[in-house]
Motif scaffolding. Structure first.
Motif, mmCIF file in Angstrom:
data_model
loop_
_atom_site.group_PDB
_atom_site.id
_atom_site.type_symbol
_atom_site.label_atom_id
_atom_site.label_comp_id
_atom_site.label_asym_id
_atom_site.label_seq_id
_atom_site.Cartn_x
_atom_site.Cartn_y
_atom_site.Cartn_z
ATOM 1 N N TYR A 1 -9.411 2.542 2.596
ATOM 2 C CA TYR A 1 -8.172 2.867 1.879
ATOM 3 C C TYR A 1 -8.421 4.089 0.999
ATOM 4 O O TYR A 1 -9.426 4.161 0.281
ATOM 5 C CB TYR A 1 -7.735 1.715 0.992
ATOM 6 N N ARG B 1 -15.472 2.426 3.141
ATOM 7 C CA ARG B 1 -14.145 2.136 2.622
ATOM 8 C C ARG B 1 -13.112 2.695 3.593
ATOM 9 O O ARG B 1 -13.359 3.706 4.246
ATOM 10 C CB ARG B 1 -13.971 2.780 1.242
ATOM 11 N N THR C 1 -6.209 7.001 -1.640
ATOM 12 C CA THR C 1 -4.974 7.315 -2.346
ATOM 13 C C THR C 1 -4.471 8.670 -1.898
ATOM 14 O O THR C 1 -5.104 9.362 -1.095
ATOM 15 C CB THR C 1 -5.221 7.306 -3.855
ATOM 16 N N LYS D 1 -1.111 4.454 -0.537
ATOM 17 C CA LYS D 1 -2.433 4.513 0.102
ATOM 18 C C LYS D 1 -2.306 4.785 1.595
ATOM 19 O O LYS D 1 -1.261 4.524 2.204
ATOM 20 C CB LYS D 1 -3.179 3.196 -0.112
ATOM 21 N N ASP E 1 -10.547 3.854 -2.525
ATOM 22 C CA ASP E 1 -10.614 2.617 -3.301
ATOM 23 C C ASP E 1 -11.946 1.936 -3.035
ATOM 24 O O ASP E 1 -12.391 1.854 -1.879
ATOM 25 C CB ASP E 1 -9.487 1.657 -2.870
ATOM 26 N N THR F 1 0.847 -1.207 0.000
ATOM 27 C CA THR F 1 0.000 0.000 0.000
ATOM 28 C C THR F 1 0.872 1.244 0.000
ATOM 29 O O THR F 1 0.674 2.161 0.788
ATOM 30 C CB THR F 1 -0.905 0.004 1.236
#
Length: 611
Positions: free
Chosen positions: A209, A207, A211, A170, A217, A167
């Motif tokens: 995660y 959600r 960016t 992220k 995501d 990740t």
């Protein structure tokens, strides 16, 4: 002293008799204690139970809060609550697989913001049953929360275990949406603020995660059950319309368990999240209902001891809200009011009496007596006797004067509430009759005067000596005019008066006895003349009838036919000839002669009228 006399009389009038001197003293002391009991001022400003009611049942008769169409919450939430200073996430808040390292508490930004929206929260018991025992409203809940700053993920450590878990670009930035049911309980102690308890339960998901450009995501995601608890104070903004508004602050606690992970690509080792949080929320709401009713106003009057006003308002409340949850309590208060109203009315009457407003006092006492208990009725009767003292004293001053009729009217009015006045009423009626008799005697109406004196004697036998003197005066007046009296009724009443005076005094003087005999002789002559006049009147009637029927008599009639028309003759002459033929001559005497009817063998054959 007057008060003691009134008390003694009340016990006699109420059939409370003492069997001994000690019993009389005990009764007197008992009555005195009753008066002190009902005239003493209350030892408290408010009726019993006032303070407890203000704390626990301040608004028990209010209108239910029927609908909260909109309720908005916004606040700051702090995830965690573990550690000595409550500054850490609790152990096990994140579940991972294959021994992937967890995010540490010191690495996480635990401050988030949250929006809650409650819609159409309805008082279901009031909606379904028409009654509301408590202001509990249920509706829909929508929620959204997000952290202020994302947290860097341990990408290197995770990718060393599984390359898919890398990740690098992220961050951990959970953003959650939820929907469920919201329940709130309103506890109101004042008209401008209330306490609010709120509980929500439902599902939350989102959600976690994001960016670098803060794009989330779609995968991985998570969802699970969520609950929250709120407690706060609200201040009411009332524009005077049906809809009302509130603003306030709530202490908030929530717990979200995301144990359903949507990760088809195996992009994260996270297999569950436990997110407890606490914070403070600002709330805005619109709602219907909650206003005070006539029942709340009635209770205020009750605790201020104004039971009359309280009774009226409780009756209005029971009529307007027949299914209210506190109806039984209102009925209990109404019965208490009805029990206390007589005492309130008595105290009001006593106050008017002290101020000298006796008519107002009497009005209050009479109203109190209609529903008073046995003890209070004794006290009210004592009050009646106090009120009667003044008019009876005034009537006593007028009774022997030209104001006897006014005195009677005053006593008659007083007798409507005073037993003392009722006992004295016949004497005043007798005095009024004496006054009317004296007025009749003044204008020569002897029979009317004697009639009034006799009525007075029937009403008050104790006035017999005075009335006998008045009767004697009438008799003396009649004696003086005995030769001129032609009124039969006056002579008869004079004879009765003299005979009654003779019985009462044991005899008459020689002069009065002679007058009595003269009047009796007049009555005897009058009676004889009346008999003779009646005889003459009947004879005149017979003659008139004879004249009227003579026109119908004709030759050829039989004796019975003539008898039916003219009746029996005044005289009949009989004669028989050699061949035994029967002849009769009937004579009817008229004012201007006589009528002669001749019959042969009972048949009329000749009609003559002699002058």
């Amino acid at each position: 002293m007057r008060r003691l006399i009134i008390i003694i009389f009340l016990f006699l009038a109420g059939n409370i008799s003492a069997q001994s001197g000690q019993a009389e003293v005990d009764s007197l002391l008992y009555m005195e204690s009753l008066i002190q009991k009902y005239e003493s001022s209350p030892d408290r400003r408010y009726a019993r139970g006032y303070r407890m009611d203000r704390i626990f049942r301040r608004r028990e008769f209010h209108q239910p809060v029927t609908l909260i169409p909109l309720e908005l919450h916004y606040g700051i939430n702090l995830y965690g609550g573990a550690g000595k200073n409550l500054n850490r996430m609790p152990g096990g808040w994140m579940l991972t697989e294959e021994n992937a390292p967890l995010l540490q508490s010191s690495q996480i930004d635990r401050i988030s913001q949250q929006f809650d929206l409650d819609l159409f929260k309805t008082n279901l018991s009031h909606l379904i049953l028409g009654v509301s025992w408590l202001d509990i409203n249920t509706g829909l809940n929508l929620t959204y929360s997000s952290v202020f700053a994302p947290t860097t993920l341990p990408s290197g450590q995770w990718s060393a275990i599984n390359a898919n878990w890398a990740t690098d670009d992220k961050t951990f930035n959970p953003r959650l949406f939820g929907a469920g049911i919201s329940n709130s309980v309103i506890v109101q102690f004042s008209e401008w603020w209330f306490l609010n308890l709120r509980y929500t339960y439902g599902l939350a998901g989102g959600r976690f995660y994001a960016t670098a450009d803060n794009t989330f995501d779609p995968k991985p995601g998570a969802w699970g059950p969520a609950v929250s608890y709120d407690f706060g104070v609200r201040f009411i903004l009332d524009p005077g319309q049906k809809i009302r508004y509130s603003i306030g602050l709530d202490l908030h606690h929530s717990y979200t368990r995301l144990d359903r992970i949507d990760d088809p690509d195996d992009a994260t080792p996270i297999r569950g999240l436990r997110l407890p949080g606490s914070g403070i929320f600002l709330t805005l709401a619109a709602f219907y209902g909650g206003q005070l009713t006539s029942g709340d106003l009635a209770k205020q009057f009750y605790y201020r001891r104004d039971y009359l006003e309280a009774q009226d308002h409780f009756q209005t409340f029971l009529s307007a809200y027949p299914k209210h949850a506190s109806r039984r309590r209102a009925e209990q208060f109404l019965r208490l009011c009805q029990r206390n109203i007589p005492h309130q009315l008595y105290l009001a009457g006593r106050q008017f009496e002290r101020e000298g407003r006796l008519l107002k006092a009497l009005e209050k006492y009479r109203l109190a007596e209609t529903t008073a208990g046995a003890e209070l009725k004794l006290v009210i009767r004592a009050a009646y006797e106090r009120l009667a003292e003044t008019p009876l004293e005034e009537a006593g001053r007028m009774a022997d004067s030209q104001q006897a009729m006014q005195a009677l009217a005053l006593v008659r009015e007083t007798a409507g509430y005073s037993s003392t006045a009722r006992r004295q009423l016949p004497v005043y009626q007798a005095r009024a009759a004496i006054f009317r008799g004296q007025a009749a005697l003044k204008y020569g109406f002897y029979s009317k005067a004697l009639e009034e004196y006799n009525r007075a004697l029937d009403l008050a036998p104790e006035l017999a000596p005075e009335i006998n003197q008045l009767n004697t005066a009438v008799a003396a007046a009649l004696i003086r005019q005995a030769n001129d009296v032609s009124d039969l009724q006056s002579i008869q009443l004079a004879v009765q008066s003299l005979e009654m005076a003779r019985e009462l005094m044991g005899g008459l003087s020689m002069t009065n006895q002679a007058v009595l005999e003269q009047l009796q002789a007049k009555l005897e002559l009058y009676d004889q003349g009346q008999i003779q006049r009646r005889i003459e009147e009947r004879m005149d009637e017979a003659r008139v009838r004879l004249h009227r029927q003579m026109q119908n008599v004709a030759v050829g009639m039989t004796i019975p036919d003539v008898q039916n028309l003219l009746g029996e003759p005044h005289r009949i002459q009989y004669k028989y000839d050699a061949d035994k033929t029967d002849y009769q001559l009937w004579l009817y005497y008229l004012e201007d002669g006589q009528l002669e009817l001749s019959f042969e063998d009972f048949i009329l054959f000749k009609i003559d009228r002699a002058r």
